[in-house]
Design a protein around this motif. Sequence first.
Motif, PDB file in Angstrom:
ATOM      1  N   VAL A 135      -3.184   2.654  11.888  1.00  0.00           N
ATOM      2  CA  VAL A 135      -2.372   1.950  10.886  1.00  0.00           C
ATOM      3  C   VAL A 135      -2.458   0.425  11.036  1.00  0.00           C
ATOM      4  O   VAL A 135      -2.596  -0.292  10.046  1.00  0.00           O
ATOM      5  CB  VAL A 135      -0.906   2.446  10.975  1.00  0.00           C
ATOM      6  N   ALA A 174       0.275   5.057   1.496  1.00  0.00           N
ATOM      7  CA  ALA A 174      -0.667   5.640   2.463  1.00  0.00           C
ATOM      8  C   ALA A 174      -0.334   7.100   2.777  1.00  0.00           C
ATOM      9  O   ALA A 174       0.107   7.418   3.876  1.00  0.00           O
ATOM     10  CB  ALA A 174      -0.658   4.805   3.751  1.00  0.00           C
ATOM     11  N   PRO A 175      -0.536   7.987   1.827  1.00  0.00           N
ATOM     12  CA  PRO A 175      -0.209   9.399   2.099  1.00  0.00           C
ATOM     13  C   PRO A 175      -1.255  10.086   2.981  1.00  0.00           C
ATOM     14  O   PRO A 175      -2.411   9.659   3.025  1.00  0.00           O
ATOM     15  CB  PRO A 175      -0.214  10.027   0.699  1.00  0.00           C
ATOM     16  N   SER A 176      -0.828  11.124   3.671  1.00  0.00           N
ATOM     17  CA  SER A 176      -1.751  11.956   4.457  1.00  0.00           C
ATOM     18  C   SER A 176      -1.990  13.240   3.672  1.00  0.00           C
ATOM     19  O   SER A 176      -1.023  13.897   3.289  1.00  0.00           O
ATOM     20  CB  SER A 176      -1.128  12.310   5.811  1.00  0.00           C
ATOM     21  N   ASP A 209      -4.617   8.547   4.555  1.00  0.00           N
ATOM     22  CA  ASP A 209      -4.472   8.645   6.013  1.00  0.00           C
ATOM     23  C   ASP A 209      -4.947  10.022   6.473  1.00  0.00           C
ATOM     24  O   ASP A 209      -4.140  10.915   6.757  1.00  0.00           O
ATOM     25  CB  ASP A 209      -3.010   8.385   6.419  1.00  0.00           C
ATOM     26  N   ARG A 211       7.324   1.594   3.409  1.00  0.00           N
ATOM     27  CA  ARG A 211       7.237   2.981   3.870  1.00  0.00           C
ATOM     28  C   ARG A 211       8.637   3.467   4.202  1.00  0.00           C
ATOM     29  O   ARG A 211       9.602   2.695   4.239  1.00  0.00           O
ATOM     30  CB  ARG A 211       6.317   3.093   5.087  1.00  0.00           C
ATOM     31  N   LEU A 265       9.876   5.654   9.712  1.00  0.00           N
ATOM     32  CA  LEU A 265       8.840   4.966  10.496  1.00  0.00           C
ATOM     33  C   LEU A 265       9.315   3.601  11.014  1.00  0.00           C
ATOM     34  O   LEU A 265       8.523   2.831  11.548  1.00  0.00           O
ATOM     35  CB  LEU A 265       7.560   4.816   9.659  1.00  0.00           C
ATOM     36  N   ARG A 279       0.833  -1.211   0.000  1.00  0.00           N
ATOM     37  CA  ARG A 279       0.000   0.000   0.000  1.00  0.00           C
ATOM     38  C   ARG A 279       0.861   1.252   0.000  1.00  0.00           C
ATOM     39  O   ARG A 279       2.012   1.259   0.442  1.00  0.00           O
ATOM     40  CB  ARG A 279      -0.979   0.000   1.171  1.00  0.00           C
ATOM     41  N   TYR A 289      -2.298   7.624  15.142  1.00  0.00           N
ATOM     42  CA  TYR A 289      -1.655   6.993  13.990  1.00  0.00           C
ATOM     43  C   TYR A 289      -1.382   5.497  14.170  1.00  0.00           C
ATOM     44  O   TYR A 289      -1.783   4.680  13.341  1.00  0.00           O
ATOM     45  CB  TYR A 289      -0.357   7.764  13.686  1.00  0.00           C
ATOM     46  N   ARG A 306      -4.258   4.140   0.331  1.00  0.00           N
ATOM     47  CA  ARG A 306      -5.024   4.488   1.528  1.00  0.00           C
ATOM     48  C   ARG A 306      -4.823   5.969   1.802  1.00  0.00           C
ATOM     49  O   ARG A 306      -3.692   6.462   1.674  1.00  0.00           O
ATOM     50  CB  ARG A 306      -4.532   3.655   2.702  1.00  0.00           C
TER      51      ARG A 306
END
Length: 296
Positions: A212, A12-14, A46, A226, A230, A10, A208, A44
């Motif tokens: 997640v 998963a940007p904000s 976020d 990612r 992280l 995936r 978060y 996704r």
Amino acid sequence: MPATLAEVTRFAPSPTGLMHLGHAYAAMVAEDLARKTGGRLLLRIDDIDFARCRAEFETMIYEDLAWLGIAWETPVRRQSECLIGYNDALDKLRGMGLTYPCFCTRKEILQEAARAPAAPHGMEGSLYPGTCHTVSLDERNARMNAGDAYALRLDLAAASHRSSKRIWFTELGAGPQGECGGIDVKPSLMGDIVLARGGAQGLSAWAYHLAVVVDDAAQGISCVTRGRDLFYATHVQRLLQVLLGFPAPRYLHHGLVVDAAGKRLAKRHDAVSLRQLRLQGMTVQQVRDLAHQSVC
Ligand code: GLU
């Protein structure tokens, strides 16, 4: 020879700003893994940080990804539409007695950490010193009933006690210190993390780490790709997965895109936003190449 596993991964940007080269690179890593293994790339959004996320940035994410030629499956999972799942997970942890309310302000936490040099430290600086861990049940209830703002924290000591089995994860990339292969988790690197925030109106925000792990399980992610920033979050996320009975994905932490001065890109680096590069006339291939060349 075992067949290559078709990875479900995936991006998963904000939507808190314009996407930049770092996002392009992260999306390309996920795309690459899905393509090489004949797997799937899921997108996704976020958007659980309601104060910072904006609809126009979400629209730009779709535009930028489409321009980059990255295809994703629909429907897209949007965290803002999945709050029930986060609540259920939280209820489960609460039911197991693994959370406690913390009434400290950010300022108080910083002051406490400065006052007590022996306060716990993680890989990323000082950790929550545990001030509210010892608050009595009566006081907790009184303050919550009075509508005081609180953060619900994971009681790491109780959680670690509960799952005394060895917990580990498979790293297919590398951590900040070159960590790779099978890695034993040390959730103490992150301390008593915040799981949610609440006040007089009940819970108002989910954090978060909790979101997640619920999302990755719900989406059936087999390999989380990612940024290396992280990596240490994975230690506590693996613990949450075990506590919540979720499967263990593999992890591929990748390098980070840096600017000419070697500093990691932030959303405020508008000069290297994908939109700006596109307006300057760069081609998709040039942007893809530049992202690859700028990784540290
Ligand atoms: N949404 C997070 C970010 O933009 C990524 C979450 C994750 O990969 O776990 O940094």
